[in-house]
Design an enzyme around this catalytic site. Structure first.
Site, PDB file in Angstrom:
ATOM      1  N   ARG A 170      40.437  63.369  17.184  1.00  0.00           N
ATOM      2  CA  ARG A 170      41.845  63.279  17.576  1.00  0.00           C
ATOM      3  C   ARG A 170      42.015  62.247  18.682  1.00  0.00           C
ATOM      4  O   ARG A 170      42.970  61.465  18.680  1.00  0.00           O
ATOM      5  CB  ARG A 170      42.376  64.637  18.022  1.00  0.00           C
ATOM      6  N   CYS A 228      45.731  67.492  26.941  1.00  0.00           N
ATOM      7  CA  CYS A 228      45.230  67.830  25.607  1.00  0.00           C
ATOM      8  C   CYS A 228      46.355  67.563  24.627  1.00  0.00           C
ATOM      9  O   CYS A 228      47.054  66.566  24.757  1.00  0.00           O
ATOM     10  CB  CYS A 228      44.755  69.286  25.563  1.00  0.00           C
TER      11      CYS A 228
END
Length: 274
Positions: A170, A228
């Protein structure tokens, strides 16, 4: 600085003198209430991450911080008191419980710890499992925000050391299963939350964590912030850094908040941190 963690054995000894919060949750999944109802730490109160530990999604990302008034009310319903220690746990390696830990710390509670090893550690240690929920006595917790450092989107580019806590693929922008844009904030280094733990699901030692983060250029010599996907699991890195003796700010909006403004730059890379 007191440890942000508590072992299952320490929690067993402290039952009756601490407030225990069950924060079982999975990103994109259903509430953890059924798991709580099936069995929990004796005396624990269930806390719903989406309802109690976040505001509705919007420009602040998928899990914006709740208002101080809403958070205070949720913690009082869960029995949290200003003068009583709090222990939080989940069944997700501390990734959800960390959110409760951080919010309580941010809002001024001085004695909050996360169960190291999470629910599996409690069960494996032979901890008593209670299947009947006992409504907690209302607490008197008073939210006093500002006790933990935060950085907002406008200040993120000025942070000397920015840590991305998501999975490497990611971070690199190779895949993005949740948010509509792939990639990372320019200049960020990647230290995935999974690397904070040993094989048994407990946090690495402070020495191991210092080495892990130093390898990514995170030494504590410069101001550090963590993000995040939505500001929840990044706290796992905040906890790891605290164990390593490094105080880190949280970017609450994180990636999901960053990309709400198309003018903000996005970076993709083809190589991961060693």
């Amino acid at each position: 600085m007191a440890s942000p963690l508590i072992s299952a054995a320490e929690l067993a000894d402290a039952l009756g003198s601490v407030t225990v919060l069950d924060v079982r949750y999975r990103t994109g999944g259903a509430s953890g209430r059924p798991e709580f109802d099936a069995g929990h730490v004796p005396g624990a109160a269930y806390v719903d991450l989406d309802a109690d530990l976040a505001a509705p999604p919007g420009v602040g990302g998928r899990h914006p911080l709740p208002t101080p008034a809403d958070f205070e009310a949720a913690m009082r319903r869960a029995g949290v008191r200003d003068d009583r220690p709090v222990v939080v746990y989940d069944d997700w390696s501390g990734l959800a419980a960390g959110r409760a830990w951080w919010l309580l710390r941010y809002h001024g509670h001085v004695d909050v710890r996360v169960l190291d090893g999470a629910w599996p550690a409690w069960v494996e240690s032979g901890g008593v499992v209670q299947a009947v929920a006992v409504p907690p006595e209302p607490g008197d917790f008073t939210a006093r925000p500002g006790a933990m450092p935060v950085v907002e989107a406008d200040g993120v580019p000025d942070v000397p050391v920015l840590v991305d806590a998501r999975a490497p693929e990611r971070y690199r922008g190779e895949t993005e299963p949740i948010d509509p844009v792939a990639g990372h904030i320019p200049g960020a280094v990647n230290v995935p939350t999974t690397t904070n733990l040993r094989a048994d699901g407990r946090f690495r030692s402070p020495e191991e964590l210092r080495a892990l983060y130093a390898a990514a250029g995170v030494t504590g010599e410069e101001d550090t912030a963590v993000y995040c996907g939505s500001g929840v699991t990044a706290v796992h890195d905040v906890i790891a850094l605290e164990l390593a003796g490094i105080r880190a700010a949280l970017y609450p909006g994180s990636w999901s908040g960053w990309i709400t403004d198309p003018r903000r730059p996005v970076e993709r890379s083809t190589s991961a941190r060693p």
